[in-house]
Design a protein around this motif. Structure first.
Motif, PDB file in Angstrom:
ATOM      1  N   ARG A  20       7.157   3.904   0.799  1.00 38.80           N
ATOM      2  CA  ARG A  20       7.338   2.619   0.112  1.00 38.80           C
ATOM      3  C   ARG A  20       6.614   2.608  -1.225  1.00 38.80           C
ATOM      4  N   PHE A  21       5.408   3.178  -1.263  1.00 38.85           N
ATOM      5  CA  PHE A  21       4.651   3.198  -2.510  1.00 38.85           C
ATOM      6  C   PHE A  21       5.376   4.037  -3.561  1.00 38.85           C
ATOM      7  N   ILE A  22       5.877   5.191  -3.168  1.00 38.63           N
ATOM      8  CA  ILE A  22       6.605   6.040  -4.121  1.00 38.63           C
ATOM      9  C   ILE A  22       7.870   5.337  -4.618  1.00 38.63           C
ATOM     10  N   LYS A  23       8.559   4.646  -3.726  1.00 37.81           N
ATOM     11  CA  LYS A  23       9.803   3.957  -4.091  1.00 37.81           C
ATOM     12  C   LYS A  23       9.556   2.749  -5.004  1.00 37.81           C
ATOM     13  N   THR A  24       8.502   1.965  -4.720  1.00 36.63           N
ATOM     14  CA  THR A  24       8.278   0.701  -5.434  1.00 36.63           C
ATOM     15  C   THR A  24       7.169   0.759  -6.480  1.00 36.63           C
ATOM     16  N   GLY A  25       6.324   1.779  -6.407  1.00 35.82           N
ATOM     17  CA  GLY A  25       5.152   1.817  -7.269  1.00 35.82           C
ATOM     18  C   GLY A  25       4.065   0.858  -6.827  1.00 35.82           C
ATOM     19  N   GLY A  26       4.284   0.201  -5.692  1.00 35.30           N
ATOM     20  CA  GLY A  26       3.286  -0.725  -5.170  1.00 35.30           C
ATOM     21  C   GLY A  26       3.062  -1.939  -6.048  1.00 35.30           C
ATOM     22  N   GLN A  27       4.091  -2.326  -6.789  1.00 35.91           N
ATOM     23  CA  GLN A  27       3.948  -3.454  -7.707  1.00 35.91           C
ATOM     24  C   GLN A  27       3.847  -4.778  -6.953  1.00 35.91           C
ATOM     25  N   PRO A  28       2.975  -5.675  -7.397  1.00 39.31           N
ATOM     26  CA  PRO A  28       2.848  -6.988  -6.759  1.00 39.31           C
ATOM     27  C   PRO A  28       4.013  -7.891  -7.169  1.00 39.31           C
ATOM     28  N   PRO A  29       4.165  -9.036  -6.509  1.00 40.51           N
ATOM     29  CA  PRO A  29       5.190 -10.003  -6.921  1.00 40.51           C
ATOM     30  C   PRO A  29       4.961 -10.459  -8.364  1.00 40.51           C
ATOM     31  N   VAL A  58      -1.024 -14.521  -3.438  1.00 40.73           N
ATOM     32  CA  VAL A  58      -1.672 -13.341  -2.879  1.00 40.73           C
ATOM     33  C   VAL A  58      -1.208 -13.131  -1.435  1.00 40.73           C
ATOM     34  N   ALA A  59      -1.034 -14.221  -0.701  1.00 43.31           N
ATOM     35  CA  ALA A  59      -0.516 -14.115   0.662  1.00 43.31           C
ATOM     36  C   ALA A  59       0.876 -13.494   0.660  1.00 43.31           C
ATOM     37  N   ALA A  60       1.714 -13.875  -0.288  1.00 44.40           N
ATOM     38  CA  ALA A  60       3.055 -13.290  -0.383  1.00 44.40           C
ATOM     39  C   ALA A  60       2.966 -11.783  -0.619  1.00 44.40           C
ATOM     40  N   MET A  61       2.015 -11.360  -1.433  1.00 42.85           N
ATOM     41  CA  MET A  61       1.842  -9.937  -1.699  1.00 42.85           C
ATOM     42  C   MET A  61       1.432  -9.197  -0.426  1.00 42.85           C
ATOM     43  N   THR A  62       0.499  -9.752   0.329  1.00 45.26           N
ATOM     44  CA  THR A  62       0.042  -9.060   1.534  1.00 45.26           C
ATOM     45  C   THR A  62       1.121  -9.063   2.615  1.00 45.26           C
ATOM     46  N   VAL A  63       1.938 -10.083   2.664  1.00 49.44           N
ATOM     47  CA  VAL A  63       3.029 -10.114   3.641  1.00 49.44           C
ATOM     48  C   VAL A  63       4.024  -8.981   3.375  1.00 49.44           C
ATOM     49  N   GLN A  64       4.237  -8.654   2.095  1.00 47.48           N
ATOM     50  CA  GLN A  64       5.162  -7.566   1.749  1.00 47.48           C
ATOM     51  C   GLN A  64       4.731  -6.241   2.366  1.00 47.48           C
ATOM     52  N   TRP A  65       3.441  -6.054   2.566  1.00 42.24           N
ATOM     53  CA  TRP A  65       2.902  -4.794   3.082  1.00 42.24           C
ATOM     54  C   TRP A  65       2.278  -4.954   4.466  1.00 42.24           C
ATOM     55  N   GLY A  66       2.403  -6.128   5.055  1.00 49.58           N
ATOM     56  CA  GLY A  66       1.734  -6.431   6.316  1.00 49.58           C
ATOM     57  C   GLY A  66       2.170  -5.597   7.502  1.00 49.58           C
ATOM     58  N   ASP A  67       3.311  -4.937   7.384  1.00 52.40           N
ATOM     59  CA  ASP A  67       3.760  -4.090   8.490  1.00 52.40           C
ATOM     60  C   ASP A  67       3.064  -2.730   8.500  1.00 52.40           C
ATOM     61  N   VAL A  68       2.410  -2.360   7.398  1.00 49.93           N
ATOM     62  CA  VAL A  68       1.743  -1.051   7.346  1.00 49.93           C
ATOM     63  C   VAL A  68       0.232  -1.139   7.124  1.00 49.93           C
ATOM     64  N   PHE A  69      -0.262  -2.287   6.681  1.00 49.87           N
ATOM     65  CA  PHE A  69      -1.689  -2.456   6.412  1.00 49.87           C
ATOM     66  C   PHE A  69      -2.202  -3.753   7.010  1.00 49.87           C
ATOM     67  N   THR A  70      -3.504  -3.787   7.291  1.00 44.69           N
ATOM     68  CA  THR A  70      -4.189  -5.051   7.530  1.00 44.69           C
ATOM     69  C   THR A  70      -4.974  -5.360   6.256  1.00 44.69           C
ATOM     70  N   PHE A  71      -5.130  -6.639   5.949  1.00 44.21           N
ATOM     71  CA  PHE A  71      -5.737  -7.060   4.692  1.00 44.21           C
ATOM     72  C   PHE A  71      -6.885  -8.027   4.921  1.00 44.21           C
ATOM     73  N   THR A  72      -7.849  -7.978   4.004  1.00 43.02           N
ATOM     74  CA  THR A  72      -8.821  -9.049   3.837  1.00 43.02           C
ATOM     75  C   THR A  72      -8.754  -9.451   2.368  1.00 43.02           C
ATOM     76  N   THR A  73      -8.812 -10.729   2.114  1.00 46.60           N
ATOM     77  CA  THR A  73      -8.783 -11.222   0.737  1.00 46.60           C
ATOM     78  C   THR A  73      -9.889 -12.257   0.558  1.00 46.60           C
ATOM     79  N   ALA A  74     -10.397 -12.328  -0.658  1.00 48.41           N
ATOM     80  CA  ALA A  74     -11.443 -13.294  -0.966  1.00 48.41           C
ATOM     81  C   ALA A  74     -11.371 -13.637  -2.449  1.00 48.41           C
ATOM     82  N   PRO A  75     -11.659 -14.890  -2.804  1.00 44.27           N
ATOM     83  CA  PRO A  75     -11.749 -15.229  -4.222  1.00 44.27           C
ATOM     84  C   PRO A  75     -12.850 -14.405  -4.871  1.00 44.27           C
ATOM     85  N   ALA A  76     -12.673 -14.074  -6.136  1.00 44.73           N
ATOM     86  CA  ALA A  76     -13.647 -13.252  -6.855  1.00 44.73           C
ATOM     87  C   ALA A  76     -14.123 -13.982  -8.105  1.00 44.73           C
ATOM     88  N   LEU A  77     -15.406 -13.856  -8.392  1.00 44.26           N
ATOM     89  CA  LEU A  77     -15.999 -14.448  -9.583  1.00 44.26           C
ATOM     90  C   LEU A  77     -16.642 -13.357 -10.431  1.00 44.26           C
TER      91      LEU A  77
END
Length: 94
Positions: A20-29, A58-77
């Motif tokens: 999937r990464f090779i096909k899409t380049g891993g681009q976000p929405p 960001v949730a939409a982005m993680t859902v796109q890859w949710g079948d192959v990865f688990t994610f943690t996300t946090a706001p950043a300052l």
């Protein structure tokens, strides 16, 4: 708003993720800007800093890859943003 996105994959899913990464380049929405992405050498995990107007993008982005990865996300300052929060807290405490 910036977010720290960390992912980890199970070895059984590695080939699917590679293809999937090779096909899409891993681009976000379109509504998520990739500021930087790093992959752990020799491991099936990594981290990205992204920018989006809200967490749902960001949730939409993680859902796109949710079948192959688990994610943690946090706001950043940035240091400057956190410094302003800390200074305000100090003023309130005094």
């Amino acid at each position: 708003m910036k977010f720290i996105v960390q992912w980890k994959g199970e070895p059984a899913m590695q080939q699917a993720a590679i293809e999937r990464f090779i096909k899409t380049g891993g681009q976000p929405p379109d509504n998520v800007t990739m500021l930087g992405r790093w992959h752990a050498a020799g491991e099936f995990r990594g981290v990205a800093i992204v920018e989006a107007t809200d967490a749902s993008a960001v949730a939409a982005m993680t859902v796109q890859w949710g079948d192959v990865f688990t994610f943690t996300t946090a706001p950043a300052l940035t240091d400057e943003e956190l410094g302003a929060v800390l200074a305000s807290q100090q003023r309130s405490a005094n």
